[in-house]
Motif scaffolding. Structure first.
Motif, PDB file in Angstrom:
ATOM      1  N   ASN A  42      -8.727  -4.200   4.812  1.00 52.88           N
ATOM      2  CA  ASN A  42      -9.427  -2.920   4.880  1.00 52.88           C
ATOM      3  C   ASN A  42      -9.204  -1.934   6.159  1.00 52.88           C
ATOM      4  OD1 ASN A  42     -11.298  -3.192   2.868  1.00 52.88           O
ATOM      5  ND2 ASN A  42     -12.114  -5.055   3.622  1.00 52.88           N
TER       6      ASN A  42
ATOM      7  N   HIS B 114       0.916  -1.069   0.069  1.00 52.54           N
ATOM      8  CA  HIS B 114       0.038   0.055  -0.002  1.00 52.54           C
ATOM      9  C   HIS B 114       0.764   1.318   0.068  1.00 52.54           C
ATOM     10  CE1 HIS B 114      -3.387  -2.398   2.398  1.00 52.54           C
ATOM     11  NE2 HIS B 114      -3.473  -2.395   1.227  1.00 52.54           N
TER      12      HIS B 114
ATOM     13  N   LEU C 258     -21.440   2.323   5.209  1.00 57.78           N
ATOM     14  CA  LEU C 258     -22.133   2.823   6.591  1.00 57.78           C
ATOM     15  C   LEU C 258     -20.892   3.462   7.412  1.00 57.78           C
ATOM     16  CD1 LEU C 258     -23.934   2.326   8.983  1.00 57.78           C
ATOM     17  CD2 LEU C 258     -22.674   0.403   9.543  1.00 57.78           C
ATOM     18  N   ALA C 259     -19.572   2.973   7.281  1.00 58.69           N
ATOM     19  CA  ALA C 259     -18.465   3.482   7.766  1.00 58.69           C
ATOM     20  C   ALA C 259     -18.162   4.891   7.209  1.00 58.69           C
ATOM     21  CB  ALA C 259     -17.351   2.736   7.647  1.00 58.69           C
TER      22      ALA C 259
ATOM     23  N   GLU D 109     -21.670  -2.855   1.952  1.00 58.44           N
ATOM     24  CA  GLU D 109     -22.404  -2.207   2.773  1.00 58.44           C
ATOM     25  C   GLU D 109     -21.837  -1.346   4.114  1.00 58.44           C
ATOM     26  OE1 GLU D 109     -25.892  -4.604   3.420  1.00 58.44           O
ATOM     27  OE2 GLU D 109     -26.674  -4.448   1.453  1.00 58.44           O
ATOM     28  N   ASP D 110     -20.894  -2.306   4.484  1.00 60.12           N
ATOM     29  CA  ASP D 110     -20.285  -1.707   5.830  1.00 60.12           C
ATOM     30  C   ASP D 110     -19.321  -0.414   5.464  1.00 60.12           C
ATOM     31  OD1 ASP D 110     -21.241  -3.513   7.542  1.00 60.12           O
ATOM     32  OD2 ASP D 110     -19.584  -4.714   7.415  1.00 60.12           O
ATOM     33  N   ARG D 111     -18.863  -0.633   4.443  1.00 59.95           N
ATOM     34  CA  ARG D 111     -17.781   0.292   3.896  1.00 59.95           C
ATOM     35  C   ARG D 111     -18.669   1.939   3.706  1.00 59.95           C
ATOM     36  NH1 ARG D 111     -12.535   1.808   3.282  1.00 59.95           N
ATOM     37  NH2 ARG D 111     -11.351   0.015   3.222  1.00 59.95           N
TER      38      ARG D 111
ATOM     39  N   LEU E 294     -21.607  -3.791  12.489  1.00 56.68           N
ATOM     40  CA  LEU E 294     -21.348  -4.262  11.186  1.00 56.68           C
ATOM     41  C   LEU E 294     -22.012  -5.284  10.492  1.00 56.68           C
ATOM     42  CD1 LEU E 294     -17.498  -4.104  11.799  1.00 56.68           C
ATOM     43  CD2 LEU E 294     -18.871  -2.672  10.411  1.00 56.68           C
ATOM     44  N   ALA E 295     -22.509  -5.355   9.258  1.00 55.32           N
ATOM     45  CA  ALA E 295     -23.131  -6.373   8.595  1.00 55.32           C
ATOM     46  C   ALA E 295     -22.284  -7.769   8.624  1.00 55.32           C
ATOM     47  CB  ALA E 295     -23.640  -6.023   7.205  1.00 55.32           C
ATOM     48  N   GLU E 296     -20.982  -7.390   8.334  1.00 51.20           N
ATOM     49  CA  GLU E 296     -19.937  -8.502   8.189  1.00 51.20           C
ATOM     50  C   GLU E 296     -18.936  -8.344   9.417  1.00 51.20           C
ATOM     51  OE1 GLU E 296     -19.596 -11.471   6.221  1.00 51.20           O
ATOM     52  OE2 GLU E 296     -18.353 -11.415   8.204  1.00 51.20           O
TER      53      GLU E 296
ATOM     54  N   CYS F 252      -5.446  -5.650  -1.466  1.00 50.67           N
ATOM     55  CA  CYS F 252      -6.183  -4.598  -2.051  1.00 50.67           C
ATOM     56  C   CYS F 252      -6.365  -3.404  -1.091  1.00 50.67           C
ATOM     57  CB  CYS F 252      -7.738  -5.007  -2.480  1.00 50.67           C
ATOM     58  SG  CYS F 252      -7.666  -6.175  -3.753  1.00 50.67           S
ATOM     59  N   ILE F 253      -6.811  -2.299  -1.337  1.00 49.82           N
ATOM     60  CA  ILE F 253      -6.775  -1.010  -0.387  1.00 49.82           C
ATOM     61  C   ILE F 253      -8.257  -1.204  -0.107  1.00 49.82           C
ATOM     62  CG2 ILE F 253      -4.509   0.071  -0.786  1.00 49.82           C
ATOM     63  CD1 ILE F 253      -6.114   1.927  -2.929  1.00 49.82           C
ATOM     64  N   MET F 254      -9.057  -1.671  -0.913  1.00 49.05           N
ATOM     65  CA  MET F 254     -10.420  -1.816  -0.443  1.00 49.05           C
ATOM     66  C   MET F 254     -10.776  -3.178  -0.907  1.00 49.05           C
ATOM     67  SD  MET F 254     -12.967   1.524  -1.125  1.00 49.05           S
ATOM     68  CE  MET F 254     -12.536   3.064  -0.300  1.00 49.05           C
ATOM     69  N   TYR F 255     -11.439  -4.154  -0.062  1.00 46.27           N
ATOM     70  CA  TYR F 255     -11.545  -5.528  -0.211  1.00 46.27           C
ATOM     71  C   TYR F 255     -12.819  -5.807   0.305  1.00 46.27           C
ATOM     72  CZ  TYR F 255     -10.283 -10.419  -0.562  1.00 46.27           C
ATOM     73  OH  TYR F 255     -10.442 -11.764  -0.885  1.00 46.27           O
ATOM     74  N   CYS F 256     -13.809  -6.065  -0.687  1.00 46.21           N
ATOM     75  CA  CYS F 256     -15.223  -6.177  -0.099  1.00 46.21           C
ATOM     76  C   CYS F 256     -15.628  -7.293  -1.011  1.00 46.21           C
ATOM     77  CB  CYS F 256     -16.238  -4.961  -0.388  1.00 46.21           C
ATOM     78  SG  CYS F 256     -15.802  -3.652   0.523  1.00 46.21           S
ATOM     79  N   ASP F 257     -15.533  -8.631  -0.373  1.00 47.39           N
ATOM     80  CA  ASP F 257     -15.840  -9.833  -1.118  1.00 47.39           C
ATOM     81  C   ASP F 257     -17.336 -10.456  -0.709  1.00 47.39           C
ATOM     82  OD1 ASP F 257     -15.433 -10.744   1.284  1.00 47.39           O
ATOM     83  OD2 ASP F 257     -14.139 -12.559   0.570  1.00 47.39           O
ATOM     84  N   SER F 258     -18.043  -9.463  -0.377  1.00 55.21           N
ATOM     85  CA  SER F 258     -19.529  -9.569  -0.119  1.00 55.21           C
ATOM     86  C   SER F 258     -20.163  -8.275  -0.044  1.00 55.21           C
ATOM     87  CB  SER F 258     -19.841 -10.507   1.142  1.00 55.21           C
ATOM     88  OG  SER F 258     -19.328  -9.471   2.314  1.00 55.21           O
TER      89      SER F 258
ATOM     90  N   ALA G 116     -22.287  -7.513   2.238  1.00 53.57           N
ATOM     91  CA  ALA G 116     -22.345  -6.926   3.551  1.00 53.57           C
ATOM     92  C   ALA G 116     -21.291  -6.199   3.709  1.00 53.57           C
ATOM     93  CB  ALA G 116     -22.349  -8.265   4.337  1.00 53.57           C
ATOM     94  N   MET G 117     -19.980  -6.622   3.360  1.00 54.41           N
ATOM     95  CA  MET G 117     -18.811  -5.712   3.318  1.00 54.41           C
ATOM     96  C   MET G 117     -18.852  -4.532   2.658  1.00 54.41           C
ATOM     97  SD  MET G 117     -15.552  -8.432   3.491  1.00 54.41           S
ATOM     98  CE  MET G 117     -14.484  -7.275   4.446  1.00 54.41           C
TER      99      MET G 117
ATOM    100  N   PHE H  94     -14.019   4.931  13.478  1.00 49.81           N
ATOM    101  CA  PHE H  94     -14.558   3.505  13.359  1.00 49.81           C
ATOM    102  C   PHE H  94     -14.539   2.741  14.456  1.00 49.81           C
ATOM    103  CE2 PHE H  94     -13.880  -0.843  11.917  1.00 49.81           C
ATOM    104  CZ  PHE H  94     -15.068  -0.830  10.612  1.00 49.81           C
TER     105      PHE H  94
ATOM    106  N   PHE I 198     -17.854   1.245  16.332  1.00 51.59           N
ATOM    107  CA  PHE I 198     -18.207  -0.284  16.299  1.00 51.59           C
ATOM    108  C   PHE I 198     -17.637  -0.947  17.612  1.00 51.59           C
ATOM    109  CE2 PHE I 198     -18.267   1.327  12.021  1.00 51.59           C
ATOM    110  CZ  PHE I 198     -19.618   1.113  11.680  1.00 51.59           C
TER     111      PHE I 198
END
Lengths: 416, 155
Positions: free
Chosen positions: A343, A189, B67-68, B63-65, A269-271, B52-58, B60-61, A216, A220
């Protein structure tokens, strides 16, 4: 400009903003800090695992090459041709038996020694170098490289103390705790910040900003500065580790934050596995941020592991070069977990992106006021020493005390 | 064939619009119920490294991004401008399309200074949803992998 008079206190509880902005001070830093007896983070052995693997890096702004020779030994040398000053190795990494400068084809071996020079004897019997031209005198400038558990540090100074002494027992323990088994690189990064490199060196040495700036964490309910942990330094206070234990928070945190009108941790969190911690070793420390003078951060945030190399680019810009790692024996599930948990960190990190903004707004607001000072008094003024609680900025004063020593600007009667 | 490409154009145009107007809840609706979203440094892709620098493999993840971003993240106050290039059809099947499209994102800060924030390539998998498409996977490959300041809002 640069004298011991710049300090208005002797315990480094006031730091003048001049130190972030002054070009002439920055030039001295390149000589006395990065070019001085400090050991800089330059990379990881896992980046050059095979014979003849090489990787380029920096000490301050000095470009270097790290090369693993055919016997497995790692050499470091300045990536600047001894002939006319060109970058010898332009690629970031690779595998090669030697390094040939494209400009005039001077050829350097695995340890940086000069192996070949075109037209050394001239052309068709005419010209060439004089007889006293000695190839042995014109190798690439060597740098000393040391490894702690596979983390590579380098220095250009002959006066540098041995690396293990430089880091000290406590810090070595924290590094070896992370690098207790073989690692591999998951990725890099990079982040360019419009601020001064020291503003970023200060940042992880104060742990309490995390729960305040990185909303964050508290939104959470992940990290509370009142959870059990502490700040540990080496004997000279130039390095600092802030650490905390999982499952050890208490309700005092809520009370402490209530006065700051901080949102309560009622969001979900959803996940939730994004922030799950599966111990990588036999202890319950789930956060450990090691800040090593001058340019190194080694971090564990739950299962997210990385090194961060601060690469200065003038007084007004620096890069954070972050190397994200995992263990060689990670299961497929853990591999995926680490990718997900990345993340949290880096330029888009859910608990780190704000650091870039914080350092930039400090830099913007302080430029016009070089003689004004920041305040470092949390955890008390005076003597610089370890604390058994997390909410303090004493290690930041430790950073400045060693900085002042290397720069030759310690105040008379300095309190350290 | 042409109608498929037109569907891809429409989706990408809407994607850029919703990012640039910061309508991220609407933006989320462009994604399929099962989806993934990644922002990956070109450097890692070229070295064969997965981070990755953003990694949302679902979903839900992802949506969390968002939300955050709404409740927690602090970042440089700015607006984005997406310039999305013509998509290239890479694959076409009964379930959907694979496309690639180059992009540039310019960032404008509060006092009106604009900088090129990032350029790169979208690698998208689109699935059919009636006459339209939804994004089932989006890989944002970032050429500008030395991220300027920080990355908060999706590319």
């Amino acid at each position: 400009m640069l004298s011991s008079d710049i300090w208005s206190t002797k315990d480094y509880s006031r730091v003048p903003y001049r130190l972030y902005h002054d070009e002439s001070i920055y030039d001295v830093e390149l000589q006395r800090v990065f070019g001085g007896p400090a050991w800089s983070l330059v990379g990881l052995e896992a980046e050059i695992p095979n014979p003849n693997d090489f990787r380029t890096s920096y000490i301050g702004e000095t470009p270097i090459i790290l090369h693993r020779d055919k016997n497995g030994e790692i050499h470091g040398f300045v990536n600047r041709c001894s002939h006319r000053g060109a970058l010898v190795r332009r690629e970031l990494c690779g595998n090669a038996k030697d390094h040939v400068c494209i400009y005039h084809q001077w050829c350097f071996g695995q340890d940086g020694s000069l192996n070949g020079v075109p037209f050394r004897r001239g052309f068709k019997g005419k010209g060439g170098y004089d007889k006293d031209f000695d190839m042995k005198e014109h190798g690439l400038e060597k740098v000393k490289v040391g490894s702690i558990g596979g983390v590579l540090f380098a220095t250009q100074s002959e006066e540098a103390e041995p690396l293990e002494e430089y880091l000290g027992e406590a810090i070595l323990g924290f590094i070896r705790r992370i690098f207790h088994r073989p690692v591999h690189i998951i990725g890099y990064h990079r982040q360019r910040i419009r601020g001064n490199w020291k503003g970023y060196a200060e940042n992880p040495r104060d742990n309490y900003h995390a729960g305040l700036l990185h909303e964050f964490l508290r939104t959470f309910g992940l990290d509370r500065p009142t959870q059990v942990g502490g700040a540990t330094m080496d004997r000279r206070h130039r390095h600092g580790v802030t650490w905390g234990r999982s499952e050890s928070g208490n309700d005092a945190a809520r009370e402490a934050y209530a006065s700051a009108q901080v949102a309560s941790a009622d969001m979900k969190l959803a996940e939730p596995t994004l922030v799950a911690y599966y111990p990588d070793r036999n202890d319950d420390i789930n956060i450990a941020i090691m800040s090593l003078f001058p340019n190194c951060v080694i971090q564990q945030i739950a299962n997210s592991l990385a090194t961060r190399q601060i690469r200065p680019r003038g007084p007004n810009e620096f890069e954070i070069f972050q190397t994200v790692i995992g263990y060689d024996d990670d299961t497929p599930q853990m591999k995926q977990h680490r990718l997900r948990q990345a993340n949290l960190i880096g330029p888009a990190g859910l608990v780190s992106m704000e650091d870039g903004e914080a350092v930039e707004i400090v830099h913007r607001a302080t430029k016009a006021s070089p003689d004004d000072c920041e305040i470092l008094e949390l955890g008390g003024k005076g003597e610089i020493s370890d604390r058994d609680y997390r909410v303090n900025d004493v290690p930041v004063r430790g950073f400045w005390s060693y900085y002042a020593e290397l720069m030759g600007i310690e105040p008379e009667g300095a309190v350290r | 064939m042409m109608s498929d490409l037109l569907g891809a154009y429409t989706l990408l145009a809407q994607y850029g619009h919703l990012c640039d107007t910061a309508q991220f809840d609407e933006w989320l609706k462009l994604f399929a119920p099962t989806c993934a979203y990644y922002v990956k440094p070109r450097e890692n892709e070229d070295l064969g490294l997965p981070a990755c620098i953003m990694y949302c493999d679902s979903r839900a993840m992802l949506e969390d991004r968002i939300l955050a971003l709404r409740v927690a993240s602090k970042y440089n106050i700015h607006t984005d401008r997406h310039i999305i290039g013509l998509p290239r059809l890479v694959g076409n099947g009964s379930n959907g399309l694979s496309i690639e499209a180059p992009f540039a994102v310019y960032q404008t800060e509060q006092e009106g200074d604009t900088r090129l924030f990032a350029t790169g390539l979208y690698r998208d998998r689109l699935e059919r949803d009636g006459d339209e498409f939804k994004i089932s996977e989006k890989m944002v490959l970032v050429d500008t992998f030395a991220v300027q300041s920080l990355l908060a809002t999706p590319l």
